[in-house]
Design a protein around this motif. Structure first.
Motif, mmCIF file in Angstrom:
data_model
loop_
_atom_site.group_PDB
_atom_site.id
_atom_site.type_symbol
_atom_site.label_atom_id
_atom_site.label_comp_id
_atom_site.label_asym_id
_atom_site.label_seq_id
_atom_site.Cartn_x
_atom_site.Cartn_y
_atom_site.Cartn_z
ATOM 1 N N UNK A 44 0.683 -1.337 -0.077
ATOM 2 C CA UNK A 44 -0.129 0.063 -0.054
ATOM 3 C C UNK A 44 0.928 1.385 0.108
ATOM 4 N N UNK A 45 0.103 2.246 -0.312
ATOM 5 C CA UNK A 45 0.932 3.464 -0.415
ATOM 6 C C UNK A 45 1.099 4.048 1.066
ATOM 7 N N UNK A 46 2.400 4.620 1.357
ATOM 8 C CA UNK A 46 2.448 5.050 2.754
ATOM 9 C C UNK A 46 3.079 6.410 2.769
ATOM 10 N N UNK A 47 2.694 6.965 3.664
ATOM 11 C CA UNK A 47 3.415 8.335 4.076
ATOM 12 C C UNK A 47 4.905 8.495 4.571
ATOM 13 N N UNK A 48 5.526 9.272 3.853
ATOM 14 C CA UNK A 48 7.000 9.118 4.128
ATOM 15 C C UNK A 48 7.355 10.371 4.964
ATOM 16 N N UNK A 49 6.819 11.515 4.453
ATOM 17 C CA UNK A 49 7.195 12.859 5.205
ATOM 18 C C UNK A 49 6.149 13.771 4.658
ATOM 19 N N UNK A 59 8.227 12.474 9.952
ATOM 20 C CA UNK A 59 8.729 11.490 9.083
ATOM 21 C C UNK A 59 8.209 10.329 9.378
ATOM 22 N N UNK A 60 8.136 9.482 8.661
ATOM 23 C CA UNK A 60 7.873 7.887 9.086
ATOM 24 C C UNK A 60 8.979 7.359 9.847
ATOM 25 N N UNK A 61 8.768 6.314 10.762
ATOM 26 C CA UNK A 61 9.696 5.905 11.367
ATOM 27 C C UNK A 61 10.870 5.366 10.632
#
Length: 112
Positions: A44-49, A59-61
């Motif tokens: 799935x698409x994920x948020x990076x920053x 930011x993503x961990x």
């Protein structure tokens, strides 16, 4: 009409760096939050920053300490500086403006 255009992707070896750019036209750039997302094959698409109007960033961990997001309101551009790249960073990276306008994406491949 708002246009969002990403650039800067490519093939890089593990440990290398890339800088992605996202240029926004057709709107007042300085009034909206801008995010970078990514989508790897089969995931799935994920948020990076993201960066807010005031310059707050988060930011993503998985990328903290390696990626840096910044914005240049004078150039209607947001950047994603990616250092210490890993194979698991391989994905199509997308920029989103004002929570609704997406770019077409730019491919980042980290491989030896």
């Amino acid at each position: 009409q708002v246009q969002v255009v990403e650039s800067g992707g490519g093939l890089v070896q593990p440990g290398g760096s890339l800088r992605l750019s996202c240029v926004v036209s057709g709107s007042i750039f300085s009034i909206a939050t801008i995010d970078w997302h990514r989508q790897a094959p089969g995931k799935e698409r994920e948020l990076v920053a993201f960066v807010t109007i005031s310059g707050f960033t988060n930011y993503a961990d998985s990328v903290k300490g390696r990626f840096t997001i910044s914005r240049d309101n004078a150039k209607n551009t947001v950047y994603l500086q990616m250092n210490s790249l890993k194979p698991e960073d391989t994905a199509v990276y997308y920029c989103r403006f004002d929570s609704k306008h997406w770019g077409q994406g730019t491919q980042v491949t980290v491989s030896s």
